[in-house]
Design an enzyme around this catalytic site. Sequence first.
Site, short mmCIF file in Angstrom:
data_model
loop_
_atom_site.label_atom_id
_atom_site.label_comp_id
_atom_site.label_asym_id
_atom_site.label_seq_id
_atom_site.Cartn_x
_atom_site.Cartn_y
_atom_site.Cartn_z
N SER A 246 0.86 -1.19 0.00
CA SER A 246 0.00 0.00 0.00
C SER A 246 0.89 1.23 0.00
O SER A 246 2.01 1.20 0.53
CB SER A 246 -0.88 0.02 1.25
OG SER A 246 -1.48 1.29 1.40
N TYR B 259 -1.20 -0.96 10.17
CA TYR B 259 -1.40 -1.22 8.74
C TYR B 259 -0.14 -0.82 7.96
O TYR B 259 0.36 -1.59 7.12
CB TYR B 259 -2.62 -0.42 8.25
CG TYR B 259 -3.01 -0.67 6.82
CD1 TYR B 259 -3.71 -1.81 6.45
CD2 TYR B 259 -2.69 0.24 5.82
CE1 TYR B 259 -4.09 -2.04 5.13
CE2 TYR B 259 -3.06 0.03 4.50
CZ TYR B 259 -3.76 -1.10 4.16
OH TYR B 259 -4.12 -1.33 2.86
N LYS C 233 2.37 -3.27 5.80
CA LYS C 233 2.54 -3.07 4.36
C LYS C 233 4.00 -2.74 4.01
O LYS C 233 4.48 -3.08 2.93
CB LYS C 233 1.59 -1.98 3.86
CG LYS C 233 0.10 -2.35 3.98
CD LYS C 233 -0.22 -3.58 3.15
CE LYS C 233 -1.70 -3.93 3.14
NZ LYS C 233 -2.00 -5.15 2.34
P1 NDP Z 1 -11.70 -5.57 1.06
O1 NDP Z 1 -11.92 -5.30 2.52
O2 NDP Z 1 -12.70 -5.09 0.08
O3 NDP Z 1 -11.45 -7.14 0.83
C1 NDP Z 1 -10.51 -7.81 1.60
C2 NDP Z 1 -10.44 -9.24 1.16
O4 NDP Z 1 -9.45 -9.89 1.98
C3 NDP Z 1 -11.76 -9.97 1.38
O5 NDP Z 1 -11.98 -10.85 0.31
C4 NDP Z 1 -11.51 -10.75 2.68
O6 NDP Z 1 -12.21 -11.98 2.76
C5 NDP Z 1 -10.02 -11.05 2.53
N1 NDP Z 1 -9.44 -11.39 3.83
C6 NDP Z 1 -9.38 -10.63 4.94
N2 NDP Z 1 -8.78 -11.31 5.92
C7 NDP Z 1 -8.46 -12.53 5.42
C8 NDP Z 1 -7.84 -13.70 5.93
N3 NDP Z 1 -7.43 -13.77 7.20
N4 NDP Z 1 -7.70 -14.77 5.11
C9 NDP Z 1 -8.13 -14.74 3.83
N5 NDP Z 1 -8.73 -13.66 3.29
C10 NDP Z 1 -8.90 -12.58 4.07
O7 NDP Z 1 -10.26 -4.95 0.76
P2 NDP Z 1 -9.65 -4.38 -0.61
O8 NDP Z 1 -10.14 -5.17 -1.76
O9 NDP Z 1 -9.79 -2.92 -0.59
O10 NDP Z 1 -8.09 -4.69 -0.35
C11 NDP Z 1 -7.39 -5.78 -0.92
C12 NDP Z 1 -5.92 -5.60 -0.61
O11 NDP Z 1 -5.45 -4.38 -1.14
C13 NDP Z 1 -5.61 -5.56 0.90
O12 NDP Z 1 -4.40 -6.20 1.16
C14 NDP Z 1 -5.48 -4.07 1.16
O13 NDP Z 1 -4.70 -3.80 2.29
C15 NDP Z 1 -4.83 -3.61 -0.12
N6 NDP Z 1 -5.00 -2.20 -0.39
C16 NDP Z 1 -6.25 -1.65 -0.54
C17 NDP Z 1 -6.38 -0.31 -0.76
C18 NDP Z 1 -7.71 0.35 -0.95
O14 NDP Z 1 -7.73 1.59 -1.04
N7 NDP Z 1 -8.82 -0.36 -1.02
C19 NDP Z 1 -5.20 0.58 -0.85
C20 NDP Z 1 -3.95 -0.12 -0.69
C21 NDP Z 1 -3.86 -1.46 -0.47
P3 NDP Z 1 -13.78 -12.05 3.13
O15 NDP Z 1 -14.50 -11.53 1.91
O16 NDP Z 1 -14.03 -13.48 3.38
O17 NDP Z 1 -13.98 -11.17 4.32
#
Ligand code: NDP
Length: 251
Positions: free
Chosen positions: A145, A158, A162
């Site tokens: 991130s 966080y 990251k």
């Molecule tokens: P969301 O919250 O929309 O989705 C997160 C996903 O991660 C979900 O599918 C969730 O599963 C899964 N997840 C969470 N914990 C676990 C776990 N312990 N084991 C397996 N799966 C898990 O997040 P985003 O799509 O926004 O983010 C995706 C990635 O991108 C993350 O790593 C985030 O930190 C990174 N990111 C996002 C940004 C943003 O602005 N959105 C910016 C920078 C980085 P479930 O659906 O089952 O809950």
Amino acid sequence: MKLLQGKVAIVTGAARGIGAAIALKLAEQGADIAFTYVSEGSAEKAAALETEIKKLGVNAKGYKTNAADFAACEAFVSNVLTDFSTIDICVNNAGISKDNLLLRMTAEQWDEVMDTNLKSVFNMTKQVIRPMMKAKSGSIINMSSIIGIRGNAGQSSYAASKAGIIGFTKSIALELGSRNIRCNAIAPGFIETDMTHYLNEGEAGKAFLEKIPLGRFGKAEEIANTTLFLASELSSYVTGQVISACGGLNI
Ligand code: NDP
């Protein structure tokens, strides 16, 4: 010929958000997709994604797997190898945020973020490098991130998780480059997903928007496009790098 024809890709945390967009994008380019989710509430979304991907003419399977749990990841990768035979691409996307000022942050909150965001990357990478070494090729893509590069008040856990991903990524690139396994990270800026729903409400979102030269938040598909580049041979000479996809954000 599609960019990922005949390849097998793992995407963690793909029932929704950026992970779902990545799974679809890689599938559109011909990859079979093994993806994970963790919450019971996402089971329906995972089943729908599986169906949607299969309509693209490739194989897909969703596995309920906690990426923070080493033994669960070991079992997951073993199941993927039984179901799909090999693993060419691994996208470590699963992540959470538990924002809090350090003064108020509990040790449990810290551990949960570190385990889900950083330990998960170790858990999965440790498992996938075996089949990749056997195949003498592989691409590992870790979702960092922009906050891991810049830091952000209220996001110390966080940001630390990251930033840790970046150090891990660069080290694995050095360890496994000679085996033709590439390892890169993506540093997204603010992308519209469930994680960032607060951006559309109130002053915090407006303040961030003013700092983004492109003048808008990003879309999950734009991170999927960056992932496709790193997953495919388009990036065959790229390893150990962090690609920021953040609209030029400078916080
Ligand atoms: P969301 O919250 O929309 O989705 C997160 C996903 O991660 C979900 O599918 C969730 O599963 C899964 N997840 C969470 N914990 C676990 C776990 N312990 N084991 C397996 N799966 C898990 O997040 P985003 O799509 O926004 O983010 C995706 C990635 O991108 C993350 O790593 C985030 O930190 C990174 N990111 C996002 C940004 C943003 O602005 N959105 C910016 C920078 C980085 P479930 O659906 O089952 O809950």
